[in-house]
Design a protein around this motif. Structure first.
Motif, short mmCIF file in Angstrom:
data_model
loop_
_atom_site.label_atom_id
_atom_site.label_comp_id
_atom_site.label_asym_id
_atom_site.label_seq_id
_atom_site.Cartn_x
_atom_site.Cartn_y
_atom_site.Cartn_z
N LEU A 35 0.84 -1.21 0.00
CA LEU A 35 0.00 0.00 0.00
C LEU A 35 0.87 1.25 0.00
CD1 LEU A 35 -2.97 1.22 0.40
CD2 LEU A 35 -2.20 1.59 2.72
N ASP A 36 1.87 1.30 0.88
CA ASP A 36 2.76 2.46 0.98
C ASP A 36 3.48 2.69 -0.36
OD1 ASP A 36 4.19 4.16 3.43
OD2 ASP A 36 5.53 3.78 1.75
N ALA A 37 3.97 1.61 -0.96
CA ALA A 37 4.68 1.71 -2.24
C ALA A 37 3.75 2.17 -3.36
CB ALA A 37 5.31 0.37 -2.59
N THR A 38 2.50 1.70 -3.33
CA THR A 38 1.51 2.09 -4.35
C THR A 38 1.19 3.57 -4.24
OG1 THR A 38 0.54 -0.13 -4.32
CG2 THR A 38 -0.83 1.65 -5.20
N LEU A 39 0.99 4.06 -3.02
CA LEU A 39 0.70 5.48 -2.81
C LEU A 39 1.86 6.33 -3.31
CD1 LEU A 39 -0.71 7.96 -1.64
CD2 LEU A 39 -0.09 7.21 0.64
N PHE A 40 3.09 5.90 -3.00
CA PHE A 40 4.25 6.66 -3.46
C PHE A 40 4.32 6.69 -4.99
CE2 PHE A 40 8.62 7.11 -4.82
CZ PHE A 40 8.99 8.25 -4.14
N LYS A 41 4.18 5.53 -5.60
CA LYS A 41 4.31 5.44 -7.06
C LYS A 41 3.22 6.24 -7.78
CE LYS A 41 2.72 1.93 -9.53
NZ LYS A 41 2.53 0.60 -10.17
N GLU A 42 1.98 6.03 -7.38
CA GLU A 42 0.85 6.59 -8.13
C GLU A 42 0.61 8.07 -7.86
OE1 GLU A 42 -2.54 4.13 -7.40
OE2 GLU A 42 -1.72 2.42 -8.54
N LYS A 43 0.89 8.52 -6.66
CA LYS A 43 0.51 9.89 -6.30
C LYS A 43 1.69 10.83 -6.07
CE LYS A 43 -3.81 8.74 -6.42
NZ LYS A 43 -4.75 8.60 -5.31
N ILE A 44 2.71 10.37 -5.36
CA ILE A 44 3.79 11.28 -4.98
C ILE A 44 4.86 11.36 -6.07
CG2 ILE A 44 5.65 11.66 -3.30
CD1 ILE A 44 3.53 10.45 -1.22
N ALA A 45 5.31 10.21 -6.55
CA ALA A 45 6.31 10.20 -7.63
C ALA A 45 5.78 10.91 -8.87
CB ALA A 45 6.72 8.77 -7.96
N SER A 46 4.53 10.67 -9.19
CA SER A 46 3.96 11.30 -10.39
C SER A 46 3.84 12.81 -10.22
CB SER A 46 2.59 10.69 -10.73
OG SER A 46 1.70 10.85 -9.65
N ALA A 47 3.52 13.28 -9.00
CA ALA A 47 3.37 14.72 -8.74
C ALA A 47 4.69 15.47 -8.92
CB ALA A 47 2.82 14.95 -7.34
N LEU A 48 5.80 14.83 -8.56
CA LEU A 48 7.11 15.49 -8.62
C LEU A 48 7.97 14.98 -9.78
CD1 LEU A 48 7.96 15.59 -4.79
CD2 LEU A 48 7.19 17.49 -6.21
N SER A 49 7.39 14.20 -10.68
CA SER A 49 8.13 13.62 -11.83
C SER A 49 9.37 12.87 -11.36
CB SER A 49 8.52 14.72 -12.83
OG SER A 49 7.38 15.41 -13.28
N ILE A 50 9.20 12.06 -10.31
CA ILE A 50 10.29 11.23 -9.79
C ILE A 50 10.38 9.96 -10.62
CG2 ILE A 50 11.01 9.82 -7.80
CD1 ILE A 50 9.61 12.06 -6.04
N THR A 51 11.60 9.64 -11.07
CA THR A 51 11.79 8.45 -11.91
C THR A 51 12.53 7.32 -11.19
OG1 THR A 51 13.82 9.43 -12.79
CG2 THR A 51 11.79 9.77 -14.06
N THR A 52 13.19 7.65 -10.08
CA THR A 52 14.02 6.65 -9.37
C THR A 52 13.89 6.85 -7.87
OG1 THR A 52 15.63 6.80 -11.16
CG2 THR A 52 16.36 5.70 -9.16
#
Length: 331
Positions: free
Chosen positions: A237-254
């Motif tokens: 769940l934590d990894a999904t939230l990071f990938k789908e919402k936080i990484a996408s908001a800041l254009s994080i690739t790694t």
């Protein structure tokens, strides 16, 4: 029908009845709760709900009473309790099949997996957190992230950040906001900020409740006491939230992490990230920094603090961290 508190730590019979009830509802009885209520039909338990900090947990209704509007009664009592103790913002986990029921009670979905839906109600909410992150966004192309507790910030942490900063244009360094550590959140944040201040492409940010928190990943703070199967579900769940919402908001690739030779729960988390991120987000696992044969870790620093071996701590931490450790010693 009547609603009353269940004193799980004092009432053995009540606890057993509650535990059996949750098991029949296909839920795992949780040991980490601050407040629990039950709805009874005479002495028969027909509904229950609990709170840990500002998280609603272990909510279940007897199937034969599903049309009695008991869910809204339980949620209302728990919300009133949270408001009494000063919370205006709260979270809950539920199974995907129950998501709509909680949406009808005013909860908004933040993230969902096959097994869990993570929801919230109140303010400031997840959209406010994303807006806060956006204020610190840099318009670079190759962006990385690190999430750390830094309890306390060591030269091992610094090595991880330095390596990430060499490989990315911007590194978003998230420091856990959760208050379940030897060093409080404000101190940890300031030590990290000071420790990486010479790295101009590193942006230090708080996690609030949305990364590795009591809300998203409570098993992280239990370590040896955590059940591996529960930790796995929470980690996804934590990894999904990071990938789908936080990484996408800041254009994080790694996302960069250190390898985990000590903690089973942290290793479960690393593996859950690897699987959840897939090809959308790269996970880089770096070897831990060593001094001689010894891996540098915050766990080791805390153990040395307990033994008051301050000369052994000094080579493991940046100067500001060492100053803070000496300050804590003299309190």
């Amino acid at each position: 029908m009547n609603i009353r508190r269940i004193w799980l730590d004092r009432d053995q019979r009540g606890r057993q009845q509650w535990s059996d009830f949750l098991t029949r509802a296909d839920l795992i009885p949780d040991d980490h709760l601050d407040y629990t209520i039950g709805i009874y039909d005479q002495e028969k338990l027909i509904g229950t709900g609990s709170i840990f900090q500002n998280i609603l947990k272990c909510i279940a209704i007897d199937f034969s009473y599903q049309n009695e509007n008991l869910l809204s009664k339980i949620v209302q009592v728990l919300r009133e309790r949270l408001q009494e103790i000063g919370y205006q913002h709260y979270f809950l986990y539920t199974k995907p099949k129950n998501s709509q029921l909680f949406q009808s009670l005013g909860f908004a979905e933040i993230a969902a997996t096959a097994e869990l839906v993570f929801m919230e109600q109140g303010f400031p909410d997840f959209e406010d957190y994303l807006a806060e992150l956006k204020k610190h966004q840099r318009m670079t192309k190759y962006n990385a992230a690190i999430v750390m507790n830094a309890n306390p910030f060591t030269k091992g942490h610094l090595y991880l950040v330095t390596e990430a900063a060499k490989r990315a244009e911007t590194v978003y360094l998230f420091v856990l906001s959760e208050e379940r550590s030897l060093f409080d959140a404000k101190t940890r944040f300031e030590l990290v900020k000071e420790g990486v201040s010479h790295l101009s492409n590193v942006v230090v940010l708080p996690t609030r409740e949305y990364m590795v928190s009591s809300a998203t990943f409570p098993s992280y703070f239990l370590k040896d006491q955590a059940k591996a199967n529960i930790a796995q579900v929470q980690a996804v769940l934590d990894a999904t939230l990071f990938k789908e919402k936080i990484a996408s908001a800041l254009s994080i690739t790694t996302r960069f992490v250190g390898e985990e030779p000590f903690s089973e729960v942290t290793e479960i988390y690393n593996q859950a990230m690897k699987k959840t991120f897939g090809s959308q987000l790269k996970l880089v696992i770096l070897p831990r920094k060593r001094i001689g044969e010894e891996v540098i870790s915050a766990t080791r620093v805390r153990a040395l603090m307990e033994q008051e071996l301050y000369t052994a701590i000094k080579p493991l931490v940046p100067p500001k961290t060492f100053e803070e450790i000496i300050k804590q010693k003299n309190k």
